[in-house]
Enzyme design. Sequence first.
Site, short mmCIF file in Angstrom:
data_model
loop_
_atom_site.label_atom_id
_atom_site.label_comp_id
_atom_site.label_asym_id
_atom_site.label_seq_id
_atom_site.Cartn_x
_atom_site.Cartn_y
_atom_site.Cartn_z
N LEU A 252 4.37 2.44 -21.06
CA LEU A 252 2.97 1.83 -21.44
C LEU A 252 2.99 2.42 -23.16
O LEU A 252 2.48 2.86 -23.14
CB LEU A 252 1.60 2.20 -21.07
CG LEU A 252 1.25 1.83 -19.58
CD1 LEU A 252 0.30 2.85 -18.81
CD2 LEU A 252 0.93 0.70 -20.10
N ASN A 253 3.88 2.67 -23.80
CA ASN A 253 3.96 2.27 -25.36
C ASN A 253 4.35 1.83 -25.85
O ASN A 253 5.19 0.70 -25.74
CB ASN A 253 5.40 3.58 -25.56
CG ASN A 253 5.60 4.99 -24.76
OD1 ASN A 253 4.97 5.68 -24.94
ND2 ASN A 253 6.83 4.96 -24.25
N GLY A 255 4.68 -1.68 -29.09
CA GLY A 255 6.05 -1.23 -29.45
C GLY A 255 5.85 -3.59 -29.73
O GLY A 255 4.86 -3.46 -29.98
N CYS A 262 18.52 -6.53 -20.01
CA CYS A 262 17.78 -7.09 -18.67
C CYS A 262 16.66 -8.01 -18.86
O CYS A 262 16.58 -9.11 -18.31
CB CYS A 262 17.51 -5.95 -17.48
SG CYS A 262 19.41 -5.10 -17.26
#
Length: 463
Positions: A252-253, A255, A262
């Site tokens: 939940l950062n 960016g 992946c």
Amino acid sequence: MKIAVIGTGYVGLVSGTCFAEWGHDVVCVDKNADKISRINNGQLPIYEPDLDILVARNREADRLSFTCDLASAITNAQVVFIAVGTPSRVGQGDADLSFVYMAAREMAPFLAEGAVVAVKSTVPVGTGDAVEKIIASVCRRGSFSVASNPEFLREGVAIGDFLKPDRVVIGAEDGRARAVMLALYREPLGSTPLVVTDRCTAELIKYAANAFLATKITFINELADLCERVGSNVGELALGIGLDKRIGNSFLNAGPGYGGSCFPKDTLALLRIAQDYGVVLRIVEETIVANEARKRKMALKVVDAVGGDVDGQTIAVLGLTFKPDTDDMREAPAVPLIETLQRYGATVRGYDPVGNENASCVLENVALVDDPYECARDADAVVVVTEWDSIRRIDLSRLRRVMRRPVLVDLRSAFEPGAASAAGFRVSTIGQRPERAERLNLLTDDVDRDTSRQIRSRQVRGK
């Protein structure tokens, strides 16, 4: 156990080394003779913290070896792991399984009676069935087993992920395969959950997990855009929803978008699998579209920060790899951001603690330097794209002194906005409206962190 690992890429090298760390006799095999030679000389093909230490220790203990001789690696092995690459097929998006099938064909003549072939590569549903059919064309059915054992390694913390995983997934169709795989993991991992299921479900779990996490990242990134418009703080929003145990605070950062080997590949492959079966995965589809758009949208944030035009200006990009503690440039957000800035006329310099060599293979007309301050010298803006610890520890005052203009675009919340402002920067962040961020920074001058968080939370609620 004697274990053979086919493939010495990221998954094969880490997995083989960690199995040896658990005390097994491991042989890693690869067709690339130059790679094997370099590994045997202590030159690893990837950067992963502590991997070099574990490789050296287990080679010295004669538990880990590397070879190009497939026959010697496979002979008498109780478990043979397939850990080769499954890249997206160009222009199609589905996984290229040619290396997996080649490994199955070439190992078949050397398999020991009762051996378990475990597919650790990320593969679509039904791959285990195909591998079993290929081997059965050479070996008697019943003399071997095929299992699915997907990996869940995060670059930068892969050693810890393997030795202390959240869970281990084992997909098998017969009791012998289940027993062997459980014996391999149960003792060293103790109470770690071991999920035992059929092969198809195990194959799908990996894709589903990565697609869900990619969706979670995209969700918070889109909310960050909303926060900027309404004047709220995405960091505090993430804290508020992440403390809900049903949601959790990981991924939940906000960016510049997800990248790496992946998430982009696996979400696209999952979408192709669903399409093959006539199933619509609308959320996954929109996640892919939104993430690709976001990476290039970050260039517009840089343009806005310098006044609306970067033509003829110099932009310094700090952090090039898709995340810290890896040299992996695959699908790194820095690449489309830089390419877009260049199309707008900017001159770009780049710095990364370990990723410059790989970055040079994917970036054109970018001066790559080994020092962040030299990267920023006479620059009109600095953009933080990857939050390496060494970048977080940069002396902001010194950084400001070497620059031409005091513009800092922090796409990873690597710095406290208040500290950057105090150093003389005009700061642009993700998930806060600039004037709102400046108002909130005043609260941190004389109030401790915990108290200021409470005050800011009350202010946000009161808007």
